[in-house]
Design a protein around this motif. Structure first.
Motif, PDB file in Angstrom:
ATOM      1  N   ASP A 103       3.878  46.797 -17.063  1.00  0.00           N
ATOM      2  CA  ASP A 103       5.004  46.943 -16.122  1.00  0.00           C
ATOM      3  C   ASP A 103       4.548  47.472 -14.561  1.00  0.00           C
ATOM      4  O   ASP A 103       4.891  47.376 -13.811  1.00  0.00           O
ATOM      5  N   ALA A 104       3.002  47.429 -14.518  1.00  0.00           N
ATOM      6  CA  ALA A 104       2.456  47.714 -13.398  1.00  0.00           C
ATOM      7  C   ALA A 104       2.565  46.610 -12.342  1.00  0.00           C
ATOM      8  O   ALA A 104       2.771  46.969 -11.099  1.00  0.00           O
ATOM      9  N   ILE A 105       2.472  45.380 -12.813  1.00  0.00           N
ATOM     10  CA  ILE A 105       2.635  44.384 -11.792  1.00  0.00           C
ATOM     11  C   ILE A 105       4.073  44.535 -11.151  1.00  0.00           C
ATOM     12  O   ILE A 105       4.386  44.210 -10.009  1.00  0.00           O
ATOM     13  N   ASP A 106       5.391  44.513 -12.143  1.00  0.00           N
ATOM     14  CA  ASP A 106       6.634  44.656 -11.521  1.00  0.00           C
ATOM     15  C   ASP A 106       6.907  45.887 -10.613  1.00  0.00           C
ATOM     16  O   ASP A 106       7.345  45.744  -9.604  1.00  0.00           O
ATOM     17  N   GLU A 107       6.123  47.015 -11.039  1.00  0.00           N
ATOM     18  CA  GLU A 107       6.098  48.063  -9.822  1.00  0.00           C
ATOM     19  C   GLU A 107       5.506  48.044  -8.741  1.00  0.00           C
ATOM     20  O   GLU A 107       5.968  48.397  -7.861  1.00  0.00           O
ATOM     21  N   TRP A 108       4.510  47.219  -8.571  1.00  0.00           N
ATOM     22  CA  TRP A 108       3.768  46.767  -7.367  1.00  0.00           C
ATOM     23  C   TRP A 108       4.866  45.964  -6.508  1.00  0.00           C
ATOM     24  O   TRP A 108       4.924  46.141  -5.407  1.00  0.00           O
ATOM     25  N   ASN A 109       5.070  44.920  -7.208  1.00  0.00           N
ATOM     26  CA  ASN A 109       6.069  43.981  -6.677  1.00  0.00           C
ATOM     27  C   ASN A 109       7.419  44.726  -6.006  1.00  0.00           C
ATOM     28  O   ASN A 109       7.504  44.370  -4.769  1.00  0.00           O
ATOM     29  N   PRO A 157      -2.722  48.123  -0.733  1.00  0.00           N
ATOM     30  CA  PRO A 157      -2.227  47.545  -1.808  1.00  0.00           C
ATOM     31  C   PRO A 157      -2.763  47.676  -3.135  1.00  0.00           C
ATOM     32  O   PRO A 157      -2.395  47.638  -4.253  1.00  0.00           O
ATOM     33  N   ILE A 158      -4.068  47.790  -3.015  1.00  0.00           N
ATOM     34  CA  ILE A 158      -4.912  47.802  -4.319  1.00  0.00           C
ATOM     35  C   ILE A 158      -4.876  49.275  -4.992  1.00  0.00           C
ATOM     36  O   ILE A 158      -4.978  49.576  -6.167  1.00  0.00           O
ATOM     37  N   LEU A 159      -4.668  50.505  -4.065  1.00  0.00           N
ATOM     38  CA  LEU A 159      -4.452  51.772  -4.193  1.00  0.00           C
ATOM     39  C   LEU A 159      -2.984  51.730  -5.213  1.00  0.00           C
ATOM     40  O   LEU A 159      -3.148  52.394  -6.248  1.00  0.00           O
ATOM     41  N   ASP A 160      -1.940  51.097  -4.711  1.00  0.00           N
ATOM     42  CA  ASP A 160      -0.841  51.186  -5.320  1.00  0.00           C
ATOM     43  C   ASP A 160      -0.810  50.435  -6.617  1.00  0.00           C
ATOM     44  O   ASP A 160      -0.068  50.728  -7.527  1.00  0.00           O
ATOM     45  N   GLU A 201       1.913  43.319   6.814  1.00  0.00           N
ATOM     46  CA  GLU A 201       2.301  42.006   6.332  1.00  0.00           C
ATOM     47  C   GLU A 201       1.279  41.317   5.476  1.00  0.00           C
ATOM     48  O   GLU A 201       1.515  40.471   4.588  1.00  0.00           O
ATOM     49  N   LEU A 202       0.107  41.624   6.039  1.00  0.00           N
ATOM     50  CA  LEU A 202      -1.100  41.036   5.239  1.00  0.00           C
ATOM     51  C   LEU A 202      -1.285  41.610   3.970  1.00  0.00           C
ATOM     52  O   LEU A 202      -2.215  40.882   3.044  1.00  0.00           O
ATOM     53  N   GLY A 203      -0.645  42.561   3.440  1.00  0.00           N
ATOM     54  CA  GLY A 203      -0.761  43.147   2.193  1.00  0.00           C
ATOM     55  C   GLY A 203      -0.230  42.316   1.096  1.00  0.00           C
ATOM     56  O   GLY A 203      -0.585  42.418  -0.024  1.00  0.00           O
ATOM     57  N   ALA A 204       0.561  41.673   1.491  1.00  0.00           N
ATOM     58  CA  ALA A 204       1.323  40.700   0.494  1.00  0.00           C
ATOM     59  C   ALA A 204       0.283  39.631   0.000  1.00  0.00           C
ATOM     60  O   ALA A 204       0.552  39.155  -1.233  1.00  0.00           O
ATOM     61  N   PHE A 205      -0.740  39.335   0.485  1.00  0.00           N
ATOM     62  CA  PHE A 205      -1.975  38.585  -0.035  1.00  0.00           C
ATOM     63  C   PHE A 205      -2.341  39.124  -1.439  1.00  0.00           C
ATOM     64  O   PHE A 205      -2.854  38.431  -2.282  1.00  0.00           O
ATOM     65  N   TYR A 206      -2.222  40.598  -1.588  1.00  0.00           N
ATOM     66  CA  TYR A 206      -2.904  41.091  -2.803  1.00  0.00           C
ATOM     67  C   TYR A 206      -1.898  41.227  -3.994  1.00  0.00           C
ATOM     68  O   TYR A 206      -2.092  42.028  -4.829  1.00  0.00           O
ATOM     69  N   ALA A 207      -0.769  40.560  -3.944  1.00  0.00           N
ATOM     70  CA  ALA A 207       0.202  40.623  -4.937  1.00  0.00           C
ATOM     71  C   ALA A 207      -0.669  40.104  -6.274  1.00  0.00           C
ATOM     72  O   ALA A 207      -1.016  39.203  -6.306  1.00  0.00           O
TER      73      ALA A 207
END
Length: 324
Positions: free
Chosen positions: A297-303, A173-176, A98-104
């Motif tokens: 598009d990388a941001i949309d893909e991460w989201n 998160p940063i790997l993704d 759940e803490l991975g959401a901070f890295y949006a």
């Protein structure tokens, strides 16, 4: 009278023994080097705890991975072999997704906004499950600066990052994110980064402004991209096993003081980030400031990926909107 005197003396000895038994010398680990803001905050916490406890408690601070990397220190916290740590939320998120959401990407508009998000009730609520998930009590958040990119070569668009060996902190998160960008994300511990950039073991690094400037990563760079693309939180942790053995009074004192000093790092970065970036821009390297459109598009893909991995992303986005 002698009997009474002996009773009083015995009571005094028992009381003194009780105090001695409760006195603790805590060990606190970090990965950051001695000059780093986190390390200084840990030392200030130790000094204030010693003063507040009348010398009953002390904290020995072990910076620069002296006690192991963060994964190793987290294991030590779980067993009680390590008492405390100031640790990246990145590492903790490997066990508490759940803490991975901070890295949006671009959750925070700027460094001050990142601090407001971390001080929110939404952020604090994410600490509550940590004793069960990671074996440690989270007392509060700090942070490092927003993330920037330092490259040995020219970077004019995200396409220039394609295939580059780009150093990251080893967490999902940063790997993704960099997989979505098309780079070749390369996990690497902080002490190895300078030489790796110098000798071409990596082509670029993901780093905050403080370390880019203080550790002179720009020495071996051609381009610095000020992207501000992610926040980078830190959490103050106490071993759940150690916490369980503390009195209520000591829990309150340690929890309040540690929270105070991890929180102080937020103010430090808010105050200093712009100055570090200005100094980096003045090094003569190619310096480019970009926004979210740089990453396409990388941001949309991460989201899309992380909306399925964590239920906290929506709540944090709402909090970000409220704290702009």
């Amino acid at each position: 009278m002698k009997h009474v005197a002996r009773l009083i003396a015995s009571a005094a000895i028992v009381a003194a023994s009780s105090v001695a038994a409760q006195a603790e010398e805590f060990r606190l680990g970090l990965i950051t080097p001695p000059p780093h803001i986190w390390t200084k905050a840990a030392e200030a916490f130790g000094a204030e705890l010693s003063e507040a406890s009348g010398g009953a408690h002390s904290v020995s601070v072990f910076p620069a991975r002296q006690l192991g990397n963060e994964a190793e220190m987290l294991q030590q916290l779980q067993t009680g072999a390590l008492d405390m740590a100031f640790m990246t939320v990145a590492e903790v998120s490997n066990r508490a997704p759940e803490l991975g959401a901070f890295y949006a990407p671009y959750l925070a508009d700027d460094i001050g906004h990142a601090g407001r998000i971390l001080r929110s009730d939404t952020a604090k609520s994410l600490l509550e499950p940590l004793p069960g998930q990671v074996g440690a009590v989270g007392v509060g958040y700090g942070m490092a600066g927003l993330r920037q990119i330092v490259s040995r070569g020219e970077v004019t668009s995200a396409d220039d990052l394609a295939g580059l060996k780009l150093r990251i902190t080893p967490f999902t998160p940063i790997l993704d994110f960099y997989n979505a960008v098309g780079a070749a994300p390369t996990p690497m511990p902080l002490p190895a980064v300078y030489d790796a950039l110098a000798n071409g073991q990596v082509d670029a690094i993901d780093m905050d402004a403080e370390l880019i400037w203080v550790l002179k990563y720009y020495d071996h760079a051609d381009t610095i991209v000020q992207s501000d693309h992610m926040m980078f939180p830190m959490v103050g942790l106490v071993s759940a096993k150690v916490w369980a053995g503390l009195s209520e009074e000591d829990r309150a004192m340690i929890g309040d003081l540690m929270a105070k000093h991890v929180d102080s790092t937020i103010d430090s970065y808010v105050a200093n980030e712009a100055g570090w970036l200005e100094q980096i821009a003045g090094t003569g390297k190619t310096y480019t400031k970009v926004d979210a459109s740089f990453f396409g598009d990388a941001i949309d893909e991460w989201n899309a990926t992380w909306s399925e991995k964590t239920s906290s992303l929506e709540a944090l986005r709402a909090t970000a909107a409220e704290t702009q």
